[in-house]
Design a protein around this motif. Structure first.
Motif, PDB file in Angstrom:
ATOM      1  N   GLN A  25     -25.382  -8.654  39.044  1.00 41.24           N
ATOM      2  CA  GLN A  25     -23.905  -8.389  38.856  1.00 41.24           C
ATOM      3  C   GLN A  25     -23.149  -9.481  38.275  1.00 41.24           C
ATOM      4  N   ALA A  26     -23.621 -10.673  38.636  1.00 34.32           N
ATOM      5  CA  ALA A  26     -22.921 -12.052  38.239  1.00 34.32           C
ATOM      6  C   ALA A  26     -23.388 -12.205  36.648  1.00 34.32           C
ATOM      7  N   GLN A  27     -24.670 -12.085  36.426  1.00 29.72           N
ATOM      8  CA  GLN A  27     -25.171 -12.306  35.175  1.00 29.72           C
ATOM      9  C   GLN A  27     -24.288 -11.284  34.122  1.00 29.72           C
ATOM     10  N   MET A  28     -24.102 -10.207  34.663  1.00 28.90           N
ATOM     11  CA  MET A  28     -23.522  -9.185  33.928  1.00 28.90           C
ATOM     12  C   MET A  28     -22.109  -9.462  33.634  1.00 28.90           C
ATOM     13  N   ALA A  29     -21.419  -9.964  34.556  1.00 28.41           N
ATOM     14  CA  ALA A  29     -20.027 -10.058  34.442  1.00 28.41           C
ATOM     15  C   ALA A  29     -19.827 -11.477  33.482  1.00 28.41           C
ATOM     16  N   ALA A  30     -20.843 -12.088  33.465  1.00 25.72           N
ATOM     17  CA  ALA A  30     -20.497 -13.016  32.316  1.00 25.72           C
ATOM     18  C   ALA A  30     -20.670 -12.810  30.962  1.00 25.72           C
ATOM     19  N   THR A  31     -21.143 -11.546  30.675  1.00 22.79           N
ATOM     20  CA  THR A  31     -21.252 -11.172  29.261  1.00 22.79           C
ATOM     21  C   THR A  31     -20.239 -10.436  28.572  1.00 22.79           C
ATOM     22  N   ASP A  32     -19.791 -10.708  27.375  1.00 26.56           N
ATOM     23  CA  ASP A  32     -18.854  -9.950  26.849  1.00 26.56           C
ATOM     24  C   ASP A  32     -19.120  -8.548  26.647  1.00 26.56           C
TER      25      ASP A  32
ATOM     26  N   MET B 197     -42.550 -12.118  42.795  1.00 23.89           N
ATOM     27  CA  MET B 197     -40.994 -11.832  42.726  1.00 23.89           C
ATOM     28  C   MET B 197     -40.961 -10.612  43.452  1.00 23.89           C
ATOM     29  N   SER B 198     -40.116 -10.486  44.331  1.00 27.81           N
ATOM     30  CA  SER B 198     -40.033  -9.361  45.253  1.00 27.81           C
ATOM     31  C   SER B 198     -38.618  -8.684  44.855  1.00 27.81           C
ATOM     32  N   LEU B 199     -38.461  -7.353  44.684  1.00 30.31           N
ATOM     33  CA  LEU B 199     -37.585  -6.678  44.277  1.00 30.31           C
ATOM     34  C   LEU B 199     -37.017  -6.017  45.348  1.00 30.31           C
ATOM     35  N   VAL B 200     -35.559  -5.896  45.185  1.00 32.29           N
ATOM     36  CA  VAL B 200     -34.852  -5.030  46.237  1.00 32.29           C
ATOM     37  C   VAL B 200     -34.487  -3.852  45.534  1.00 32.29           C
ATOM     38  N   ARG B 201     -34.393  -2.781  46.289  1.00 30.38           N
ATOM     39  CA  ARG B 201     -33.797  -1.473  45.824  1.00 30.38           C
ATOM     40  C   ARG B 201     -32.505  -1.189  45.982  1.00 30.38           C
ATOM     41  N   VAL B 202     -31.640  -0.889  44.854  1.00 28.66           N
ATOM     42  CA  VAL B 202     -30.158  -0.767  45.277  1.00 28.66           C
ATOM     43  C   VAL B 202     -29.810   0.733  44.792  1.00 28.66           C
ATOM     44  N   CYS B 203     -29.163   1.435  45.640  1.00 27.88           N
ATOM     45  CA  CYS B 203     -28.732   2.787  45.521  1.00 27.88           C
ATOM     46  C   CYS B 203     -27.153   2.939  45.408  1.00 27.88           C
ATOM     47  N   PHE B 204     -26.639   3.404  44.578  1.00 28.15           N
ATOM     48  CA  PHE B 204     -25.094   3.399  44.775  1.00 28.15           C
ATOM     49  C   PHE B 204     -24.356   4.561  44.327  1.00 28.15           C
ATOM     50  N   THR B 205     -23.271   5.138  44.695  1.00 26.97           N
ATOM     51  CA  THR B 205     -22.558   6.109  44.303  1.00 26.97           C
ATOM     52  C   THR B 205     -21.028   5.742  43.935  1.00 26.97           C
ATOM     53  N   LEU B 206     -20.610   6.493  42.675  1.00 27.47           N
ATOM     54  CA  LEU B 206     -19.199   6.439  42.216  1.00 27.47           C
ATOM     55  C   LEU B 206     -18.838   8.002  41.733  1.00 27.47           C
ATOM     56  N   GLN B 207     -17.729   8.332  41.906  1.00 29.67           N
ATOM     57  CA  GLN B 207     -17.293   9.473  41.760  1.00 29.67           C
ATOM     58  C   GLN B 207     -16.259   9.766  40.087  1.00 29.67           C
ATOM     59  N   LEU B 208     -17.271  10.691  39.400  1.00 29.41           N
ATOM     60  CA  LEU B 208     -16.569  10.660  38.233  1.00 29.41           C
ATOM     61  C   LEU B 208     -15.330  11.972  38.081  1.00 29.41           C
TER      62      LEU B 208
ATOM     63  N   HIS C 288     -33.667  -3.622  36.650  1.00 27.25           N
ATOM     64  CA  HIS C 288     -34.820  -2.901  36.487  1.00 27.25           C
ATOM     65  C   HIS C 288     -35.057  -1.505  36.786  1.00 27.25           C
ATOM     66  N   ASN C 289     -35.854  -0.628  36.224  1.00 28.04           N
ATOM     67  CA  ASN C 289     -35.892   0.671  36.658  1.00 28.04           C
ATOM     68  C   ASN C 289     -34.490   1.479  37.364  1.00 28.04           C
ATOM     69  N   TYR C 290     -33.650   1.134  36.110  1.00 31.21           N
ATOM     70  CA  TYR C 290     -32.106   1.449  36.281  1.00 31.21           C
ATOM     71  C   TYR C 290     -31.978   3.119  35.924  1.00 31.21           C
ATOM     72  N   SER C 291     -31.314   3.878  36.709  1.00 27.06           N
ATOM     73  CA  SER C 291     -31.389   5.301  36.607  1.00 27.06           C
ATOM     74  C   SER C 291     -30.206   5.677  36.963  1.00 27.06           C
TER      75      SER C 291
ATOM     76  N   GLU D 157     -33.632  -1.498  40.533  1.00 30.76           N
ATOM     77  CA  GLU D 157     -34.334  -2.529  41.269  1.00 30.76           C
ATOM     78  C   GLU D 157     -33.883  -4.022  40.598  1.00 30.76           C
ATOM     79  N   THR D 158     -33.905  -5.010  41.429  1.00 31.78           N
ATOM     80  CA  THR D 158     -33.478  -6.477  40.963  1.00 31.78           C
ATOM     81  C   THR D 158     -33.909  -7.370  42.109  1.00 31.78           C
ATOM     82  N   THR D 159     -34.182  -8.653  41.643  1.00 30.47           N
ATOM     83  CA  THR D 159     -34.320  -9.829  42.655  1.00 30.47           C
ATOM     84  C   THR D 159     -33.102 -10.068  43.764  1.00 30.47           C
ATOM     85  N   SER D 160     -32.108  -9.727  43.167  1.00 28.90           N
ATOM     86  CA  SER D 160     -30.634 -10.127  43.921  1.00 28.90           C
ATOM     87  C   SER D 160     -29.664  -9.470  43.118  1.00 28.90           C
TER      88      SER D 160
END
Length: 125
Positions: free
Chosen positions: A66-73, A1-12, A41-44, A58-61
């Protein structure tokens, strides 16, 4: 299983920093379990004093995570609860972030330097 690294910004919003930190000191257990099950995974999260929030996981996709999270209450409730903390959002915080391009990774470059394993031996080895 190959993981991609995701880095993002938001402004509080600066006036929300302390409350944001307080809420993230003890995230709802159901949210923690749901994130892990959805492939985050490895979310900080990292926060500058001016409110710049940097997230990494890190995630596979990214799309699938995002879609799996969006489907949850629990995610709908959490995102609604967090939305007021941020400046300039057009959607949910977990979908409206500015994703950063990775330009360097030590482990990837070290792996590229390593010679390919030699599976052939000669007599006397």
């Amino acid at each position: 299983m190959s993981l991609v690294r995701v880095c993002f910004t938001l402004q509080l919003k600066v006036e929300c920093i302390e409350e944001y930190k307080h809420r993230h000191a003890a995230v709802w257990p159901e949210m923690l379990v749901t994130l892990k099950a959805a492939g985050w995974h490895n979310y900080s999260l990292f926060l500058r004093p001016d409110g710049l929030l940097i997230g990494y996981f890190e995630t596979t996709s990214l799309h699938q995570a995002q879609a799996q999270m969006a489907a949850t209450d629990v995610n709908a409730r959490w995102q609604a609860d967090m939305a007021g903390f941020f400046e300039d959002l057009d959607g949910a915080p977990d979908e409206d972030f500015a994703q950063l391009d990775e330009v360097f990774n030590l482990e990837d470059q070290l792996a590229a330097l390593a010679p390919a394993p030699n599976h052939f031996t000669t007599k006397g080895d």
